[in-house]
Design a protein around this motif. Structure first.
Motif, PDB file in Angstrom:
ATOM      1  N   GLY A  57       0.797  -1.215   0.000  1.00 44.18           N
ATOM      2  CA  GLY A  57       0.000   0.000   0.000  1.00 44.18           C
ATOM      3  C   GLY A  57       0.829   1.265   0.000  1.00 44.18           C
ATOM      4  N   ALA A  58       2.156   1.136   0.032  1.00 45.35           N
ATOM      5  CA  ALA A  58       3.032   2.307  -0.018  1.00 45.35           C
ATOM      6  C   ALA A  58       3.031   2.885  -1.437  1.00 45.35           C
ATOM      7  N   ALA A  59       3.495   4.113  -1.560  1.00 46.08           N
ATOM      8  CA  ALA A  59       3.591   4.730  -2.882  1.00 46.08           C
ATOM      9  C   ALA A  59       4.590   3.974  -3.746  1.00 46.08           C
ATOM     10  N   THR A  60       4.388   4.016  -5.061  1.00 48.68           N
ATOM     11  CA  THR A  60       5.364   3.431  -5.975  1.00 48.68           C
ATOM     12  C   THR A  60       6.540   4.389  -6.144  1.00 48.68           C
ATOM     13  N   ARG A  61       7.612   3.897  -6.740  1.00 45.08           N
ATOM     14  CA  ARG A  61       8.772   4.742  -7.001  1.00 45.08           C
ATOM     15  C   ARG A  61       8.391   5.906  -7.928  1.00 45.08           C
ATOM     16  N   ASP A  85       8.543  28.487  -0.833  1.00 43.38           N
ATOM     17  CA  ASP A  85       8.171  28.913   0.513  1.00 43.38           C
ATOM     18  C   ASP A  85       9.353  28.963   1.474  1.00 43.38           C
ATOM     19  N   GLU A  86      10.542  28.622   0.972  1.00 46.78           N
ATOM     20  CA  GLU A  86      11.783  28.708   1.742  1.00 46.78           C
ATOM     21  C   GLU A  86      11.754  27.847   3.007  1.00 46.78           C
ATOM     22  N   HIS A  87      11.465  26.575   2.818  1.00 46.10           N
ATOM     23  CA  HIS A  87      11.604  25.621   3.913  1.00 46.10           C
ATOM     24  C   HIS A  87      12.266  24.356   3.377  1.00 46.10           C
ATOM     25  N   THR A  88      12.579  23.430   4.268  1.00 45.36           N
ATOM     26  CA  THR A  88      13.336  22.248   3.884  1.00 45.36           C
ATOM     27  C   THR A  88      12.432  21.043   3.651  1.00 45.36           C
ATOM     28  N   VAL A  89      12.956  20.098   2.880  1.00 46.65           N
ATOM     29  CA  VAL A  89      12.303  18.813   2.627  1.00 46.65           C
ATOM     30  C   VAL A  89      13.322  17.727   2.935  1.00 46.65           C
ATOM     31  N   ALA A  90      12.862  16.637   3.523  1.00 43.56           N
ATOM     32  CA  ALA A  90      13.780  15.542   3.860  1.00 43.56           C
ATOM     33  C   ALA A  90      13.311  14.244   3.219  1.00 43.56           C
ATOM     34  N   ILE A  91      14.267  13.397   2.886  1.00 41.86           N
ATOM     35  CA  ILE A  91      13.944  12.060   2.387  1.00 41.86           C
ATOM     36  C   ILE A  91      14.911  11.071   3.037  1.00 41.86           C
ATOM     37  N   ALA A  92      14.371   9.965   3.529  1.00 42.37           N
ATOM     38  CA  ALA A  92      15.173   8.959   4.224  1.00 42.37           C
ATOM     39  C   ALA A  92      15.044   7.621   3.511  1.00 42.37           C
ATOM     40  N   ARG A 132       3.731  11.402   9.941  1.00 43.71           N
ATOM     41  CA  ARG A 132       2.627  12.353   9.814  1.00 43.71           C
ATOM     42  C   ARG A 132       1.764  11.989   8.604  1.00 43.71           C
ATOM     43  N   LYS A 133       0.522  12.465   8.621  1.00 45.41           N
ATOM     44  CA  LYS A 133      -0.376  12.216   7.489  1.00 45.41           C
ATOM     45  C   LYS A 133       0.174  12.818   6.200  1.00 45.41           C
ATOM     46  N   THR A 134       0.955  13.879   6.333  1.00 42.18           N
ATOM     47  CA  THR A 134       1.483  14.558   5.157  1.00 42.18           C
ATOM     48  C   THR A 134       2.763  13.927   4.624  1.00 42.18           C
ATOM     49  N   ASP A 135       3.354  12.979   5.374  1.00 42.16           N
ATOM     50  CA  ASP A 135       4.562  12.282   4.915  1.00 42.16           C
ATOM     51  C   ASP A 135       4.167  11.128   3.990  1.00 42.16           C
ATOM     52  N   THR A 136       5.118  10.695   3.188  1.00 42.28           N
ATOM     53  CA  THR A 136       4.833   9.630   2.214  1.00 42.28           C
ATOM     54  C   THR A 136       5.846   8.509   2.336  1.00 42.28           C
ATOM     55  N   LEU A 137       5.347   7.302   2.493  1.00 39.13           N
ATOM     56  CA  LEU A 137       6.179   6.102   2.471  1.00 39.13           C
ATOM     57  C   LEU A 137       6.085   5.476   1.090  1.00 39.13           C
ATOM     58  N   ALA A 138       7.226   5.160   0.497  1.00 39.47           N
ATOM     59  CA  ALA A 138       7.247   4.528  -0.824  1.00 39.47           C
ATOM     60  C   ALA A 138       8.089   3.263  -0.773  1.00 39.47           C
ATOM     61  N   ARG A 139       7.687   2.286  -1.551  1.00 35.42           N
ATOM     62  CA  ARG A 139       8.503   1.079  -1.712  1.00 35.42           C
ATOM     63  C   ARG A 139       9.214   1.222  -3.050  1.00 35.42           C
ATOM     64  N   VAL A 140      10.541   1.378  -2.993  1.00 35.73           N
ATOM     65  CA  VAL A 140      11.292   1.683  -4.208  1.00 35.73           C
ATOM     66  C   VAL A 140      11.957   0.444  -4.817  1.00 35.73           C
ATOM     67  N   ASP A 143      12.504  -4.152  -3.860  1.00 33.82           N
ATOM     68  CA  ASP A 143      11.887  -5.259  -3.136  1.00 33.82           C
ATOM     69  C   ASP A 143      12.041  -5.096  -1.627  1.00 33.82           C
ATOM     70  N   SER A 144      13.263  -4.776  -1.167  1.00 38.90           N
ATOM     71  CA  SER A 144      13.523  -4.698   0.275  1.00 38.90           C
ATOM     72  C   SER A 144      13.833  -3.279   0.736  1.00 38.90           C
ATOM     73  N   GLU A 145      13.557  -2.290  -0.103  1.00 43.21           N
ATOM     74  CA  GLU A 145      13.907  -0.909   0.244  1.00 43.21           C
ATOM     75  C   GLU A 145      12.689   0.002   0.189  1.00 43.21           C
ATOM     76  N   PHE A 146      12.624   0.867   1.202  1.00 44.25           N
ATOM     77  CA  PHE A 146      11.585   1.882   1.281  1.00 44.25           C
ATOM     78  C   PHE A 146      12.242   3.261   1.295  1.00 44.25           C
ATOM     79  N   ALA A 147      11.482   4.251   0.956  1.00 45.92           N
ATOM     80  CA  ALA A 147      11.923   5.636   1.087  1.00 45.92           C
ATOM     81  C   ALA A 147      10.829   6.410   1.794  1.00 45.92           C
ATOM     82  N   LEU A 148      11.242   7.366   2.604  1.00 43.86           N
ATOM     83  CA  LEU A 148      10.305   8.155   3.392  1.00 43.86           C
ATOM     84  C   LEU A 148      10.488   9.627   3.040  1.00 43.86           C
TER      85      LEU A 148
END
Length: 338
Positions: free
Chosen positions: A228-232, A249-256, A291-299, A301-306
């Motif tokens: 159910g995670a987002a696709t790549r 808007d001059e703010h930061t974005v993070a990806i893990a 958070r509801k505004t964050d996105t989990l993706a499965r990029v 087979d065994s790796e996710f990105a947030l």
């Protein structure tokens, strides 16, 4: 302010004044609690709307169906009185309503077409300004728009609506339409609400990239069938949109990046069904920690990105990753699955 009148002209006793002072403090604290409670309630509703929009992305097969779903979600989950989406024609500058929801939405749609043409009085409406600036615009006092916004805000005000927010929808780097949200309450929109609604509009814009105007309905999903995670593919588009908003808007974005080590070894030893159950559980636990505004993706087979798009500085990222370590990757709990 509390005002007390007395028929007796003499100076009031100190005890009486202290009583009135204490009463005023208690009433002030009560009103402050009511204000905070109303704010929490509004934010809870908006979080629910963003979450429901994420679910709607998975089933989006056509623009019209998705637009209608978003309007319904804004009314049913976000508790807005009226929501409508308009498609923008860059040639005529007209904004044509294509989907709407709300008890009086149909009557309001008949109040005249919206436009971004500054040569027309109604071109100076919030819709026109959102299109020209490419940014969210809103008013917490709709009466201020009555003289410049054309017939729609006038009719909305007559029917008891006091706040309006319009956010642009993008297709690539060009404005393709607008999402308008009416609230009955005055002074509804604050920075917190605007941030969440910006996120909702960003998700709508992502779908526009995958469902071009006039295209036939598609059956491909933007969500991983297993977890159910987002696709790549969806993650890349969400990241692009988030980076554009952050730059403006001059703010930061993070990806893990999150990798499940030794997954292949587990599959070899215990079988694919066990691996799939493990992936589903990990994805479910991660979703509960973000958070509801964050996105989990499965990029892979065994790796996710947030993706953490809203003002995610180093301290926020560290806090999220700490929660994941304690609540998702607890070794005893994961071992019990195997």
């Amino acid at each position: 302010v509390m005002v007390f009148w007395s028929f007796n002209p003499r100076e009031q006793a100190r005890e009486t004044l202290e009583m009135f002072h204490a009463l005023g403090n208690q009433l002030g604290q009560y009103l402050e609690r009511q204000i905070q409670s109303a704010k929490v309630s509004r934010l809870t509703r908006l979080h629910a709307a963003v979450s429901a929009a994420n679910t709607a992305i998975a089933g989006a097969t056509s623009r019209q169906q998705f637009f209608q779903d978003i309007c319904r979600i804004a009314v049913d989950d976000g508790k807005f009185a009226i929501a409508w989406i308009g498609e923008y024609d860059a040639t005529t500058l007209e904004v044509k309503p294509v989907a709407y929801a709300g008890e009086e939405a149909e009557m309001l749609m008949g109040a005249g077409a919206a436009t971004a043409d500054t040569n027309l009085p109604r071109g100076h409406s919030l819709v026109g300004r959102a299109i020209r600036t490419g940014q969210v615009v809103y008013t917490n006092d709709l009466s201020a728009e009555a003289s410049t916004g054309g017939p729609r805000p006038v009719e909305a005000l007559r029917r008891g609506y006091h706040s309006l927010l319009v956010t642009p929808l993008f297709e690539g780097d060009k404005v393709a339409g607008t999402l308008s949200l009416f609230a009955k309450e005055a002074d509804f929109f604050t920075a917190d609400e605007v941030g969440l609604l910006n996120e909702l509009a960003r998700h709508v814009s992502v779908v526009l990239e995958h469902l071009p105007r006039g295209a036939a309905p598609v059956s491909h999903a933007l969500r991983d069938a297993l977890t159910g995670a987002a696709t790549r593919e969806l993650l890349e588009e969400l990241l692009r949109q988030a980076a554009a908003h952050a730059s403006r808007d001059e703010h930061t974005v993070a990806i893990a990046a999150i990798k499940l080590a030794n997954l292949n070894a587990i599959c070899d030893r215990l079988g694919r069904r066990t691996c799939d159950a493990l992936l589903q559980t990990v994805a479910m636990r991660i979703q509960k920690c973000i958070r509801k505004t964050d996105t989990l993706a499965r990029v892979y087979d065994s790796e996710f990105a947030l993706l953490l798009p809203l003002k995610s500085d180093a301290a926020m990222v560290s806090h999220v990753m700490s929660r994941l370590r304690s609540n998702v990757f607890d070794q005893d709990s994961l071992r019990a699955l195997l």
